[in-house]
Design a protein around this motif. Structure first.
Motif, PDB file in Angstrom:
ATOM      1  N   ALA A 162      -4.252  31.272 -35.390  1.00 40.33           N
ATOM      2  CA  ALA A 162      -5.189  30.640 -34.455  1.00 40.33           C
ATOM      3  C   ALA A 162      -6.507  31.389 -34.300  1.00 40.33           C
ATOM      4  O   ALA A 162      -7.451  30.861 -33.706  1.00 40.33           O
ATOM      5  N   GLY A 176      -4.210  26.304 -36.501  1.00 40.16           N
ATOM      6  CA  GLY A 176      -3.734  27.599 -36.992  1.00 40.16           C
ATOM      7  C   GLY A 176      -2.385  27.566 -37.679  1.00 40.16           C
ATOM      8  O   GLY A 176      -2.022  28.498 -38.399  1.00 40.16           O
ATOM      9  N   LEU A 215       1.966  22.868 -36.880  1.00 43.89           N
ATOM     10  CA  LEU A 215       2.625  22.150 -35.780  1.00 43.89           C
ATOM     11  C   LEU A 215       1.732  21.105 -35.104  1.00 43.89           C
ATOM     12  O   LEU A 215       2.221  20.169 -34.490  1.00 43.89           O
ATOM     13  N   LYS A 253       2.020  26.774 -28.713  1.00 44.50           N
ATOM     14  CA  LYS A 253       1.374  25.771 -27.871  1.00 44.50           C
ATOM     15  C   LYS A 253       1.421  24.336 -28.407  1.00 44.50           C
ATOM     16  O   LYS A 253       0.806  23.436 -27.840  1.00 44.50           O
ATOM     17  N   HIS A 254       2.163  24.147 -29.472  1.00 39.56           N
ATOM     18  CA  HIS A 254       2.464  22.779 -29.897  1.00 39.56           C
ATOM     19  C   HIS A 254       3.986  22.590 -29.950  1.00 39.56           C
ATOM     20  O   HIS A 254       4.723  23.534 -30.238  1.00 39.56           O
ATOM     21  N   ALA A 270       1.338  32.948 -35.600  1.00 40.54           N
ATOM     22  CA  ALA A 270       0.100  32.164 -35.729  1.00 40.54           C
ATOM     23  C   ALA A 270      -0.523  31.881 -34.364  1.00 40.54           C
ATOM     24  O   ALA A 270      -1.740  31.889 -34.203  1.00 40.54           O
ATOM     25  N   CYS A 271       0.310  31.649 -33.377  1.00 39.67           N
ATOM     26  CA  CYS A 271      -0.171  31.243 -32.047  1.00 39.67           C
ATOM     27  C   CYS A 271      -0.493  32.430 -31.143  1.00 39.67           C
ATOM     28  O   CYS A 271      -1.102  32.251 -30.079  1.00 39.67           O
TER      29      CYS A 271
HETATM   30  S1  SF4 Z   1       1.072  26.017 -32.481  1.00 39.22           S
HETATM   31 FE1  SF4 Z   1      -0.544  27.433 -31.909  1.00 39.22          FE
HETATM   32  S2  SF4 Z   1      -1.380  28.199 -33.850  1.00 39.22           S
HETATM   33 FE2  SF4 Z   1      -0.181  26.343 -34.309  1.00 39.22          FE
HETATM   34  S3  SF4 Z   1      -1.755  24.727 -34.264  1.00 39.22           S
HETATM   35 FE3  SF4 Z   1      -0.796  24.840 -32.235  1.00 39.22          FE
HETATM   36  S4  SF4 Z   1      -2.155  26.125 -31.025  1.00 39.22           S
HETATM   37 FE4  SF4 Z   1      -2.646  26.473 -33.184  1.00 39.22          FE
END
Ligand code: SF4
Length: 221
Positions: free
Chosen positions: A10, A33, A36, A101-102, A124-125
């Motif tokens: 991210a 990022g 998801l 966050k997804h 990643a998040c």
């Molecule tokens: S889960 Fe986190 S890193 Fe992946 S796309 Fe969603 S906000 Fe971005």
């Protein structure tokens, strides 16, 4: 980004000098990022007091959260709010977010079945979590459940062994320098959804409240 590529993370979507959680939230809405975002409805960013004393970190949004775009609004969220209240924590002094966050899920017919985020999604998040902590500067961070605890305190951390114990940021954490750890104390407990799944809900709920009382005592006065 194709599904087979490793997540790029991210970081490039995080505004370098964000002044507010709202600014972070707006930027996170466009995050790509990891993969998801492709199947989820929207980014579910944290919410709560801008100068929260206690930050709760869960695993990831669930089905209801994904649809509403808000964290902890489903059954587990209701239970958490009740536990916060019973623990004597001022609900206006908390912030609630997730390590990822997804919503990660598997589609089975019309149903969307929760899937745990993998280590690559958590990594990643992580920049969003770091950015949230940097702005909030909380006194205590409470990890809710094993995934959040591993994301914050490292893969060797065991909630079952250490729950309810207020501690300095654990040495087991990966890249602890990411977080403003000198001022933050940490505590791990079970995820409220584990209470909902427990055979003996009353006992599980009491255990959660007892753990949260430790956080309440740490920020009182
Ligand atoms: S889960 Fe986190 S890193 Fe992946 S796309 Fe969603 S906000 Fe971005």
């Amino acid at each position: 980004m194709s599904r087979t590529e490793a997540p790029i993370g991210a970081q490039e979507w995080v505004p370098p000098n964000a002044q507010s959680i709202d600014e972070l939230k707006a930027a996170a809405a466009n995050c790509r990022g990891c993969e998801l975002y492709q199947n989820a409805t929207q980014t579910v960013f944290g919410r709560g007091a801008p100068h929260a004393k206690i930050v709760f970190v869960g695993e990831q949004p669930g089905d209801v959260e994904d649809q509403q775009g808000l964290p902890f609004v489903g059954p587990a969220g209701r239970l958490l709010r009740e536990a916060v209240d019973d623990a004597g924590i001022d609900p206006t002094s908390v912030y609630i977010t997730n390590a990822v966050k997804h919503f990660r899920f598997e589609q089975r017919g019309k149903r969307r079945i929760h899937q745990n985020p993998g280590p690559a999604h958590i990594a990643a998040c992580r920049p969003w979590l770091v950015a949230e902590f940097s702005l909030l500067q909380p006194q205590v961070v409470v990890a809710l459940g094993a995934t959040a605890a591993r994301a914050l305190f490292g893969p060797a951390f065991r909630v079952t062994r250490s729950r309810g114990q207020l501690m300095p940021w654990p040495a087991s954490a990966q890249h602890p320098e990411d977080f403003p750890i000198a001022e933050i104390e940490a505590l791990a407990t079970i995820h409220p959804s584990a209470v909902l799944r427990a055979d003996d809900r009353d006992t599980a709920y009491k255990g959660l409240v007892e753990d949260l009382r430790v956080a309440a005592a740490a920020v009182s006065g």
